[in-house]
Motif scaffolding. Structure first.
Motif, PDB file in Angstrom:
ATOM      1  N   THR A 108      -3.544 -10.085   8.891  1.00  0.00           N
ATOM      2  CA  THR A 108      -2.303  -9.405   8.520  1.00  0.00           C
ATOM      3  C   THR A 108      -1.077 -10.245   8.844  1.00  0.00           C
ATOM      4  O   THR A 108      -1.153 -11.230   9.570  1.00  0.00           O
TER       5      THR A 108
ATOM      6  N   TRP B 265      -0.840  -3.257   0.819  1.00  0.00           N
ATOM      7  CA  TRP B 265      -1.772  -2.661   1.765  1.00  0.00           C
ATOM      8  C   TRP B 265      -1.200  -2.831   3.169  1.00  0.00           C
ATOM      9  O   TRP B 265      -1.179  -3.924   3.714  1.00  0.00           O
TER      10      TRP B 265
ATOM     11  N   ILE C  80      -0.834  -1.415   7.303  1.00  0.00           N
ATOM     12  CA  ILE C  80      -1.626  -0.837   8.377  1.00  0.00           C
ATOM     13  C   ILE C  80      -0.700  -0.476   9.525  1.00  0.00           C
ATOM     14  O   ILE C  80       0.113  -1.302   9.956  1.00  0.00           O
TER      15      ILE C  80
ATOM     16  N   HIS D 231      -4.747   2.846   7.545  1.00  0.00           N
ATOM     17  CA  HIS D 231      -4.505   2.093   6.313  1.00  0.00           C
ATOM     18  C   HIS D 231      -3.644   2.938   5.379  1.00  0.00           C
ATOM     19  O   HIS D 231      -3.907   4.134   5.196  1.00  0.00           O
TER      20      HIS D 231
ATOM     21  N   ILE E 241      -2.482   2.351   1.515  1.00  0.00           N
ATOM     22  CA  ILE E 241      -2.685   1.418   0.407  1.00  0.00           C
ATOM     23  C   ILE E 241      -2.142   2.022  -0.885  1.00  0.00           C
ATOM     24  O   ILE E 241      -2.474   3.158  -1.242  1.00  0.00           O
TER      25      ILE E 241
END
Length: 104
Positions: free
Chosen positions: A12, A33, A35, A92, A94
């Motif tokens: 990431t 995406w 997190i 997550h 997304i």
């Protein structure tokens, strides 16, 4: 002291911090995406967070999902905690473009 899991660090890019969570962007060109990782030590499950932190995590997740849906024109938002690769609790968020419409 909070430390981001080494796998998350590797996969990431750092974005910033919410009051509870560290926000990172998954290095994946297919989807926006993101997190969220609660900055709490040795937490792997939602139920291990105290009630206030559970509520804060949900508020941060919801705010992020709403902003991303609007920003990217998402058809669907995928939101989930998964622990198959990293045991550290992380959420997550997304952006998905499914190609379907509610009026179809």
């Amino acid at each position: 002291m909070f430390a981001l899991d080494s796998r998350l660090q590797q996969d990431t890019l750092p974005v910033g911090d919410f009051p509870l969570c560290r926000l990172v962007l998954m290095n994946d060109a297919q989807y926006p995406w993101f997190i969220l990782v609660p900055r709490r030590d040795e937490i792997s499950e939602l139920f291990q967070l105290d009630t206030d932190d559970q509520q804060q995590l949900w508020q941060e997740t919801t705010a992020l999902a709403e902003m991303l849906k609007d920003t990217f024109g998402a058809d669907k938002m995928n939101v989930a905690t998964l622990g198959n690769m990293v045991s550290q609790l992380h959420m997550h968020v997304i952006v998905r473009r499914c190609g379907f419409h509610a009026d179809s």
